[in-house]
Write a protein that holds these residues in place. Structure first.
Motif, PDB file in Angstrom:
ATOM      1  N   UNK A 180      77.467  75.108 -20.616  1.00 14.55           N
ATOM      2  CA  UNK A 180      78.386  73.813 -20.514  1.00 14.55           C
ATOM      3  C   UNK A 180      77.863  72.508 -20.101  1.00 14.55           C
ATOM      4  N   UNK A 181      78.653  71.494 -20.314  1.00  8.71           N
ATOM      5  CA  UNK A 181      78.278  70.413 -19.833  1.00  8.71           C
ATOM      6  C   UNK A 181      79.523  69.657 -19.056  1.00  8.71           C
ATOM      7  N   UNK A 182      79.357  69.225 -17.721  1.00 11.73           N
ATOM      8  CA  UNK A 182      80.528  68.752 -17.007  1.00 11.73           C
ATOM      9  C   UNK A 182      80.394  66.938 -16.671  1.00 11.73           C
ATOM     10  N   UNK A 183      81.282  66.462 -17.007  1.00 12.20           N
ATOM     11  CA  UNK A 183      81.190  64.811 -16.712  1.00 12.20           C
ATOM     12  C   UNK A 183      82.177  64.629 -15.754  1.00 12.20           C
ATOM     13  N   UNK A 184      81.919  63.814 -14.761  1.00 15.56           N
ATOM     14  CA  UNK A 184      83.154  63.569 -13.730  1.00 15.56           C
ATOM     15  C   UNK A 184      82.842  62.130 -13.621  1.00 15.56           C
ATOM     16  N   UNK A 185      84.167  61.300 -13.393  1.00 12.76           N
ATOM     17  CA  UNK A 185      84.186  59.950 -12.862  1.00 12.76           C
ATOM     18  C   UNK A 185      85.270  59.786 -11.872  1.00 12.76           C
ATOM     19  N   UNK A 186      85.051  59.313 -10.964  1.00  5.75           N
ATOM     20  CA  UNK A 186      85.943  59.375  -9.826  1.00  5.75           C
ATOM     21  C   UNK A 186      85.879  57.878  -9.179  1.00  5.75           C
ATOM     22  N   UNK A 225      79.137  61.730 -12.013  1.00  3.36           N
ATOM     23  CA  UNK A 225      78.264  62.639 -11.807  1.00  3.36           C
ATOM     24  C   UNK A 225      78.305  63.480 -13.443  1.00  3.36           C
ATOM     25  N   UNK A 226      77.200  63.679 -14.157  1.00  2.15           N
ATOM     26  CA  UNK A 226      77.031  64.412 -15.226  1.00  2.15           C
ATOM     27  C   UNK A 226      76.057  65.698 -14.979  1.00  2.15           C
ATOM     28  N   UNK A 227      76.449  66.840 -15.397  1.00  2.00           N
ATOM     29  CA  UNK A 227      75.350  68.044 -15.149  1.00  2.00           C
ATOM     30  C   UNK A 227      75.746  69.049 -16.253  1.00  2.00           C
ATOM     31  N   UNK A 228      74.607  69.737 -16.726  1.00  2.00           N
ATOM     32  CA  UNK A 228      74.772  71.084 -17.717  1.00  2.00           C
ATOM     33  C   UNK A 228      74.424  72.012 -16.836  1.00  2.00           C
ATOM     34  N   UNK A 229      75.331  73.095 -17.036  1.00  2.00           N
ATOM     35  CA  UNK A 229      75.080  74.377 -16.491  1.00  2.00           C
ATOM     36  C   UNK A 229      74.774  75.384 -17.564  1.00  2.00           C
ATOM     37  N   UNK A 230      73.973  76.504 -17.009  1.00  2.00           N
ATOM     38  CA  UNK A 230      73.739  77.492 -17.864  1.00  2.00           C
ATOM     39  C   UNK A 230      73.534  78.725 -17.159  1.00  2.00           C
ATOM     40  N   UNK A 231      74.595  79.837 -17.453  1.00  2.67           N
ATOM     41  CA  UNK A 231      74.618  81.106 -16.699  1.00  2.67           C
ATOM     42  C   UNK A 231      74.592  81.932 -17.621  1.00  2.67           C
ATOM     43  N   UNK A 232      73.593  82.829 -17.261  1.00  4.51           N
ATOM     44  CA  UNK A 232      73.343  84.199 -18.421  1.00  4.51           C
ATOM     45  C   UNK A 232      72.928  85.372 -17.596  1.00  4.51           C
ATOM     46  N   UNK A 233      73.697  86.630 -17.988  1.00  5.15           N
ATOM     47  CA  UNK A 233      73.173  87.700 -17.730  1.00  5.15           C
ATOM     48  C   UNK A 233      72.386  88.376 -18.624  1.00  5.15           C
ATOM     49  N   UNK A 234      71.125  88.620 -18.407  1.00  3.59           N
ATOM     50  CA  UNK A 234      70.287  88.957 -19.309  1.00  3.59           C
ATOM     51  C   UNK A 234      69.895  90.735 -19.082  1.00  3.59           C
ATOM     52  N   UNK A 235      69.482  91.014 -20.372  1.00  2.00           N
ATOM     53  CA  UNK A 235      68.996  92.668 -20.323  1.00  2.00           C
ATOM     54  C   UNK A 235      68.082  92.935 -19.020  1.00  2.00           C
ATOM     55  N   UNK A 236      68.370  94.170 -18.857  1.00  3.57           N
ATOM     56  CA  UNK A 236      67.081  94.705 -17.908  1.00  3.57           C
ATOM     57  C   UNK A 236      67.490  94.417 -16.254  1.00  3.57           C
ATOM     58  N   UNK A 237      68.783  93.780 -16.085  1.00  5.92           N
ATOM     59  CA  UNK A 237      69.382  93.337 -14.648  1.00  5.92           C
ATOM     60  C   UNK A 237      68.874  91.926 -14.518  1.00  5.92           C
ATOM     61  N   UNK A 238      68.280  91.118 -15.078  1.00  3.91           N
ATOM     62  CA  UNK A 238      67.922  89.757 -14.956  1.00  3.91           C
ATOM     63  C   UNK A 238      69.271  88.913 -15.146  1.00  3.91           C
ATOM     64  N   UNK A 239      69.410  87.730 -14.216  1.00  7.93           N
ATOM     65  CA  UNK A 239      70.522  86.836 -14.363  1.00  7.93           C
ATOM     66  C   UNK A 239      69.941  85.682 -13.976  1.00  7.93           C
ATOM     67  N   UNK A 240      70.411  84.460 -14.623  1.00  7.24           N
ATOM     68  CA  UNK A 240      69.917  83.173 -14.295  1.00  7.24           C
ATOM     69  C   UNK A 240      71.159  82.232 -14.240  1.00  7.24           C
TER      70      UNK A 240
END
Length: 956
Positions: free
Chosen positions: A406-412, A453-468
């Motif tokens: 995902x990508x989040x862009x905030x302006x305040x 602020x602008x930021x990309x997020x990557x959340x992933x549950x991988x096989x074998x118990x790995x997560x990022x």
């Protein structure tokens, strides 16, 4: 086909038996009720394919499909500090079980209501280990916030406030009823992603947002009514005692000056209205509040009102989420409370009132230490107006083609305005002394903050118990401000006050004042990234980097790199722990990080010009010239905090006992000081330089437990302890020092603190007391250890004595629930620290210019006749145990009585209940946030305040 509906009976229990008061709800609707004394509830008109949501405080919420059943039995399991809890971290969230840094989290339920105070900090007292919160109890008081001790000498020492993801917020703008959760990032490994603004820690505040109410509006109204009481005032001589001891002139009256300054008729109130409405793709939360807060002192009050709108919209099948937030708050302030030190000084036989005076007050002149403090307050108008306006928007693009991305862009934008109106009557002492007929002044200032602020997020549950869990982005912040003022004197008509300021005669005489200014623009820009990797929730590592530039430095020295690395090992997931079934969680953490400190004036590196001298022009006239008013240091660089932290999280006995321990050590390099430089070549005598280093270390321990938990009674207790010490490692030259904590006249003025290489933060720098001579004069020790009369002392005879930093700071919070009743008791303690009692020192000696004195001047201190001395005779152990608040509440479900009403809660709270201490002064909880504090000063003295509050909350 028409959907089938039916009656469903639900029985809810836990391992100990049936649960009374559990909430059973048909998910996505408002059809629900609470269980009775048998743990049973009957719901009508339930769809056969519905899902029931069963919840109870302290237990994990459970969802159960109906599947056509008429009787459903549900067993709930306890939910103490569950590992699946989500913790807010910099630019995102993370499951608690994967956090590798020192983070403490609070929910809205952890913060007690009804304790008074101008902002939410009073509700946080004693809740978070290592977090210092201090204010004087005034209705207009600001709060000093310090986390894990002092992090700088001349730069800022307060944590960065992040509100709903926007850094640089003002905690005073937040309404307690809007808070959803607070997460505190304590160590550098947690705060490094915020770079230059995280040297003193980070406080993340998340406000409430809308939820799916199935399109039905939910309305909640709450109110609090409060009364304040003062206690613990200094015991001064009464009028009769003043006469008996022949202290000064007897004017024939009997006055308690302290009581004259107390507002016994104070009454405070708060009203809050929230409205929540939502569907699966659109939710909105709104709140509106009004608060009137009257202080215990006269002319100390404020009125606040404001509102918030938080919304969340999902578009294009969830590809895009838009979250607009708008927050407005306005505070009218009468911050003109009187000088209570004068209530100690004034002659108790002299009345503040004079019925023959046009003002009604007895205004006398010619005495520097005795004046009518009540008249000065009554004849001076102070009206301030604070305004906060914060529109913000966050757009989140969920890249569904790549799950987890995902990508989040905030302006305040934040606009802060301050308006101040002041007026002194012609009868005011200052105007009488200067033969003027009134003074008026108008001030205005505006501050604007822009955040992107602008930021990309990557959340992933991988096989074998790995997560990022990874995030990368940019941050931009800009601050601008401006101000002006106008003042004038001598008004023919008083009643108009400051609203016709041009009519004062000083304007036509050319003596009126006017000024304006513009703040130096401040800009920050950064690129950052963070990655968290976990294997089977057993081995975790987090890495953070931030590259940041600030306009506060010269171009060649503007950029800095701030980074952190931390790791965690969940020992409880290892095979050798399988037989230890009483261990639910045991995790070891270690982190190291580097952050900067950007919290200082933009003028340090600005090419500031000023009209500082007269020069003759070619035509023979004189005019002000503009020249440099400070020396630029092109090499000025960042203050840097380097900190490592080792911690242990634990949860035992089916999560009934839980807590954490952290030990940390930090070093602050390149501290910024203003130092003396030669003239020439410099045009000015001082320059800002990086010249010193400081270190601190400490530990924190938090432990909590559900001591008793059954269907009728729950007792939860939480304790947190913190210890911190610090010292100065280096300064900018041999035999260099700074003095502080100055003592005023009358008497010999001086300083009670010194900072130099090797000195310990919190130490007093005093003469050592050696006794009294036969005439009651002080005897002191010189630097050789010899006893000398105080008149022969020198500055070189001073030594470091005592320390005002507590050895232990403790918070102890207990909550009890019996059926529908709840009781909370919050306590705090500072253990083993010293306080310098300036009140005893200045008001405990007889015969000072006819000023009133303490009763003990003719009792405990009756033997003292000589001049007061800045020595350890007045140093006392300030150890105390304070009951911060006690709150008793009752909750009742109203669904069975009305289809419109949901629930009712009433509560009564006593704030600042009392204190146990052997300290002989007014209040041992003195200011300790700095290197020259620890003194109970009489200047700025404010009464101790106890608050009684009755609160009500009703939901529809």
């Amino acid at each position: 086909m028409a959907q089938q509906h039916q009656k469903v009976t639900v029985v809810v229990s836990d391992n100990a038996g049936e649960l009374i008061g559990a909430n059973v709800l048909v998910k996505g609707t408002t059809n629900g009720n609470v269980t009775d004394i048998d743990g049973r509830v009957v719901l009508q008109d339930v769809p056969a394919n519905a899902v029931l949501e069963i919840s109870f405080i302290g237990y994990k919420t459970k969802e159960v499909p109906v599947k056509g059943q008429n009787l459903i039995r549900v067993t709930l399991s306890e939910d103490s500090e569950t590992l699946d809890e989500v913790v807010v971290v910099g630019y995102g969230t993370m499951e608690k079980k994967q956090v590798t840094s020192a983070v403490t989290s609070l929910s809205a339920n952890d913060m007690m209501k009804g304790v008074g105070g101008a902002d939410i900090t009073t509700s946080l007292q004693g809740k978070i280990s290592g977090l210092l919160l201090q204010n004087n109890g005034s209705a207009n008081a600001g709060t000093t916030i310090q986390l894990r001790g002092m992090t700088s000498i001349n730069a800022g020492r307060s944590p960065l406030i992040v509100i709903d993801g926007f850094p640089g917020g003002d905690i005073r703008s937040i309404n307690l009823d809007d808070v959803k959760s607070i997460d505190v990032l304590k160590d550098a490994s947690a705060g490094a992603i915020y770079g230059t603004r995280a040297a003193s820690g980070v406080i993340l505040i998340t406000t409430k947002s809308g939820s799916n109410t199935n399109g039905k509006a939910k309305l909640t109204y709450s109110t609090e009514l409060s009364k304040k009481q003062d206690y613990g005032k200094p015991e001064m001589l009464s009028a009769d005692e003043y006469r008996a001891h022949n202290v000064g002139i007897d004017y024939g009256d009997d006055v308690d000056w302290w009581e004259e300054l107390i507002n016994d008729n104070n009454f405070s109130q708060k009203h809050n209205l929230t409205l929540e409405l939502g569907t699966e793709n659109a939710q909105i939360f709104t709140s509106f509040f009004y608060q009137k807060n009257e202080g215990i002192a006269i002319d100390d009050s404020r009125q606040d009102y404001g509102g918030r709108i938080n919304a969340n919209f999902k578009l294009f099948d969830g590809w895009l989420e838009i979250r607009p937030n708008v927050d407005y708050r306005q505070a009218w302030r009468n911050n003109n409370w009187p000088n209570f030190q004068q209530a100690l000084r004034n002659n108790p036989t002299r009345s503040p009132y004079d019925p023959d005076s046009e003002s009604g007050y007895n205004v006398w002149t010619g005495e520097t230490l005795d004046y009518n403090v009540l008249a000065n307050s009554a004849l001076y108008d102070y009206e301030g107006l604070d305004k906060w306006f914060k529109p913000e928007v966050s757009l989140k693009l969920n890249v569904k083609a790549i799950p987890g991305l995902s990508y989040t862009q905030t302006i305040g934008y934040e606009s802060r305005q301050w308006e101040l109106h002041q007026f002194r009557s012609r009868y005011h002492l200052d105007e009488v002394n200067n033969s003027r007929t009134g003074w008026a002044k108008l001030e205005f200032s505006k501050t604007e903050n822009l955040t992107s602020e602008g930021y990309a997020t990557y959340v992933k549950e991988l096989e074998g118990g790995h997560s990022l869990n990874a995030v990368a982005g940019y941050s931009y912040f800009e601050n601008n401000g401006e101000n002006f003022y106008a003042e004038n004197y001598n008004f023919d008509v008083e009643g108009i006050r400051f609203w016709d300021i041009g009519k004062g005669s000083y304007l036509s005489d050319g003596k009126a004042g006017m000024g304006s200014g513009k703040n130096i623009t401040e800009r920050l820009f950064a690129l950052y990234a963070r990655a968290n990797y976990s294997y089977n929730d057993k081995y975790m590592v987090t890495a953070t980097i931030r590259h940041e530039g600030s306009s506060k430095f010269s171009a060649q020295n503007r950029w800095g790199n701030f980074w952190a690395l931390s790791g965690g090992w969940r020992i409880s997931n290892e095979k050798f722990m399988e037989k230890a079934d009483w261990v639910n969680d045991l995790k070891l953490r270690f982190g190291y990080g580097v952050t900067g400190n950007n919290d200082f004036s933009s003028s340090f590196m600005a090419n500031v010009l000023g009209s500082d001298a007269y020069w003759m022009l070619p035509n023979g006239t004189w005019a002000y010239s503009y020249g440099k008013t400070q020396n630029i240091n092109e090499n000025l660089g960042w203050e840097e905090k380097k900190e490592w932290n080792i911690g242990l999280d634990f949860s035992f006995f089916d999560n009934r006992l839980y807590g954490k321990f952290d030990y940390y050590r930090r070093k602050i390099d390149n501290m910024i000081y203003e130092v003396k430089v030669p003239q020439p070549p410099f045009t000015q005598g001082t320059q800002w330089q990086n010249i010193g280093a400081m270190e601190s270390k400490g530990w924190e321990f938090e432990i909590g437990g559900d001591i008793i938990r059954n269907k009728d009674f729950v007792w939860t207790s939480k304790v947190n302890l913190a210890h911190n010490t610090g010292k100065i490692l280096t300064l900018w030259g041999n035999n260099t020092y700074y003095n502080g904590n100055s003592f005023p006249t009358p008497g010999t003025p001086g300083d009670a603190a010194r900072m130099e290489e090797g000195s310990t933060i919190g130490s007093f720098y005093l003469w050592k007391f050696a006794g009294f001579d036969d005439d009651g004069n002080f005897l002191l020790y010189n630097k050789e250890g010899e006893v000398i009369p105080a008149a022969e002392k020198t500055e070189a005879d001073k030594q470091y004595i005592g320390n005002y930093v507590p050895k232990i700071m403790l918070g102890w919070n207990n909550s009890f629930m019996y059926k529908n009743f709840d009781l909370s008791i919050n306590m705090r303690s500072w253990i083993k620290f010293d306080v310098y009692n300036m009140i005893n020192m200045y008001f405990g000696i007889q015969g000072i210019d006819e000023c009133n004195v303490l009763k003990e001047a003719y009792g405990k201190f009756n033997h003292i006749r000589g001049e007061k001395q800045i020595c350890d005779y007045y140093l006392e152990d300030g150890t105390f145990l304070k009951i911060d608040a006690i709150s008793l509440g009752y909750s009742l479900s109203l669904k069975e009585y009305s289809k419109w009403l949901d629930k009712l809660r009433i509560y009564a709270t006593v704030g600042n209940v009392g204190m146990f201490t052997k300290y002989s002064g007014v209040n041992p909880e003195v200011d300790i946030a700095g290197w020259d504090k620890g003194t109970e000063r009489f200047d700025g003295l404010y009464p101790l305040v106890r608050t009684y509050t009755l609160g009500l909350q009703i939901s529809f």
